[in-house]
Design a protein around this motif. Structure first.
Motif, PDB file in Angstrom:
ATOM      1  N   PRO A  18       0.763  -1.249   0.000  1.00 32.33           N
ATOM      2  CA  PRO A  18       0.000   0.000   0.000  1.00 32.33           C
ATOM      3  C   PRO A  18       0.797   1.304   0.000  1.00 32.33           C
ATOM      4  N   PRO A  19       2.014   1.369   0.544  1.00 34.61           N
ATOM      5  CA  PRO A  19       2.711   2.671   0.528  1.00 34.61           C
ATOM      6  C   PRO A  19       2.961   3.241  -0.863  1.00 34.61           C
ATOM      7  N   ILE A  20       2.920   2.408  -1.908  1.00 32.13           N
ATOM      8  CA  ILE A  20       3.080   2.937  -3.262  1.00 32.13           C
ATOM      9  C   ILE A  20       1.804   3.705  -3.624  1.00 32.13           C
ATOM     10  N   PRO A  21       1.926   4.980  -3.994  1.00 31.10           N
ATOM     11  CA  PRO A  21       0.725   5.799  -4.225  1.00 31.10           C
ATOM     12  C   PRO A  21       0.096   5.559  -5.594  1.00 31.10           C
ATOM     13  N   SER A  22      -1.082   4.961  -5.614  1.00 28.03           N
ATOM     14  CA  SER A  22      -1.769   4.755  -6.891  1.00 28.03           C
ATOM     15  C   SER A  22      -2.158   6.080  -7.515  1.00 28.03           C
ATOM     16  N   GLU A  23      -2.378   7.104  -6.666  1.00 24.42           N
ATOM     17  CA  GLU A  23      -2.722   8.419  -7.187  1.00 24.42           C
ATOM     18  C   GLU A  23      -1.638   8.928  -8.134  1.00 24.42           C
ATOM     19  N   LEU A  24      -0.379   8.785  -7.721  1.00 18.64           N
ATOM     20  CA  LEU A  24       0.731   9.225  -8.565  1.00 18.64           C
ATOM     21  C   LEU A  24       0.761   8.449  -9.869  1.00 18.64           C
ATOM     22  N   VAL A  25       0.648   7.126  -9.773  1.00 20.56           N
ATOM     23  CA  VAL A  25       0.711   6.271 -10.961  1.00 20.56           C
ATOM     24  C   VAL A  25      -0.398   6.646 -11.947  1.00 20.56           C
ATOM     25  N   LEU A  26      -1.616   6.798 -11.451  1.00 22.74           N
ATOM     26  CA  LEU A  26      -2.766   6.991 -12.329  1.00 22.74           C
ATOM     27  C   LEU A  26      -2.849   8.408 -12.892  1.00 22.74           C
ATOM     28  N   VAL A  27      -2.564   9.393 -12.074  1.00 19.20           N
ATOM     29  CA  VAL A  27      -2.625  10.768 -12.572  1.00 19.20           C
ATOM     30  C   VAL A  27      -1.516  11.019 -13.596  1.00 19.20           C
ATOM     31  N   PHE A  28      -0.323  10.501 -13.313  1.00 21.65           N
ATOM     32  CA  PHE A  28       0.765  10.644 -14.285  1.00 21.65           C
ATOM     33  C   PHE A  28       0.440   9.899 -15.574  1.00 21.65           C
ATOM     34  N   THR A  29      -0.167   8.733 -15.446  1.00 18.20           N
ATOM     35  CA  THR A  29      -0.596   7.982 -16.628  1.00 18.20           C
ATOM     36  C   THR A  29      -1.588   8.798 -17.455  1.00 18.20           C
ATOM     37  N   GLY A  30      -2.530   9.449 -16.762  1.00 17.81           N
ATOM     38  CA  GLY A  30      -3.484  10.298 -17.463  1.00 17.81           C
ATOM     39  C   GLY A  30      -2.799  11.410 -18.233  1.00 17.81           C
ATOM     40  N   TYR A  31      -1.777  12.003 -17.637  1.00 19.53           N
ATOM     41  CA  TYR A  31      -1.010  13.045 -18.319  1.00 19.53           C
ATOM     42  C   TYR A  31      -0.326  12.487 -19.567  1.00 19.53           C
ATOM     43  N   LEU A  32       0.194  11.266 -19.464  1.00 23.71           N
ATOM     44  CA  LEU A  32       0.899  10.662 -20.599  1.00 23.71           C
ATOM     45  C   LEU A  32      -0.039  10.349 -21.768  1.00 23.71           C
ATOM     46  N   THR A  33      -1.342  10.210 -21.489  1.00 25.82           N
ATOM     47  CA  THR A  33      -2.267   9.947 -22.598  1.00 25.82           C
ATOM     48  C   THR A  33      -2.363  11.157 -23.532  1.00 25.82           C
ATOM     49  N   VAL A  34      -1.889  12.302 -23.068  1.00 25.99           N
ATOM     50  CA  VAL A  34      -1.866  13.498 -23.903  1.00 25.99           C
ATOM     51  C   VAL A  34      -0.590  13.569 -24.736  1.00 25.99           C
ATOM     52  N   SER A  35       0.528  13.086 -24.146  1.00 34.97           N
ATOM     53  CA  SER A  35       1.837  13.327 -24.753  1.00 34.97           C
ATOM     54  C   SER A  35       2.543  12.065 -25.252  1.00 34.97           C
TER      55      SER A  35
END
Length: 204
Positions: free
Chosen positions: A29-46
């Motif tokens: 659990p200490p790995i933040p899914s928020e970071l993984v998913l939000v950054f992934t969302g950003y990458l869908t643009v670029s």
């Protein structure tokens, strides 16, 4: 695992890294899914990543992680789990026996809703699968609720990163405070709507 490592893995391995990191986040659990998913969302643009490809990869990874913890719950007793977490293993994962107890109490109070809504609550999101396994909660129902809950969570976070663009890092500062409330509200409203439609179809 550092933020730099997480973002580099996604940049390099795409969907495979997303599925792996989200599965890993369920188990650790200490790995933040928020970071993984939000950054992934950003990458869908670029990058070549698409929104729905990313959502499916994240949801598949989350299900694998949840199913693993469900299996652990079927195999181990509460005392065995608390003993495991209270030792070196728990320190590595930054988990305490109280976290196991918290997830167990949440599941006891809310049952099926705990599996669905619990996917949107930090720590509980990962550990709720364990008491489900301990109580031999039906696997088919567990799978359906887990997939639905993680699908909503992943979709909202990835879309957030997609539309935030370069501002995605700033969102991480407030996302834990407000996004959980938003996702839970959306899930509850969706469930109420489906229940309403089902009730009306039975009376027609």
């Amino acid at each position: 695992m550092s933020e730099t490592t997480i973002t580099e893995l996604i940049n390099q391995y795409g969907y495979l890294a997303i599925a792996f990191l989200i599965a890993f986040e369920n188990l650790f659990p200490p790995i933040p899914s928020e970071l993984v998913l939000v950054f992934t969302g950003y990458l869908t643009v670029s990058s070549h990543l698409t929104i729905w490809g990313s959502v499916l990869a994240a949801t598949g990874g989350a299900y694998v992680g949840a199913l693993t913890l469900y299996g652990i719950g079927r195999l181990l007793s509460v005392s065995q789990l608390e003993k495991l977490v209270s030792g070196k293993f728990g320190r590595i994962l930054r988990l305490k026996p109280a976290d196991i107890e918290k997830a167990g109490r949440y599941f006891s109070r809310h049952g099926s809703w705990a599996i669905l809504i619990g996917r949107c609550i930090p720590v509980v999101r990962s550990l709720i699968s364990i008491p489900a396994g301990m109580t031999a909660y039906p696997l088919v129902k567990f799978s359906g609720l887990t997939l639905l809950g993680t699908l909503v969570w992943n979709t909202v976070l990835i879309l957030t990163g997609h539309y935030a663009g370069h501002a995605w890092t700033k969102l991480l500062e407030i996302i834990d405070q407000w996004l959980v409330v938003l996702v839970v509200a959306i899930t509850v409203m969706g469930a109420c709507y489906l229940y309403y439609r089902f009730s009306r179809s039975k009376t027609d």
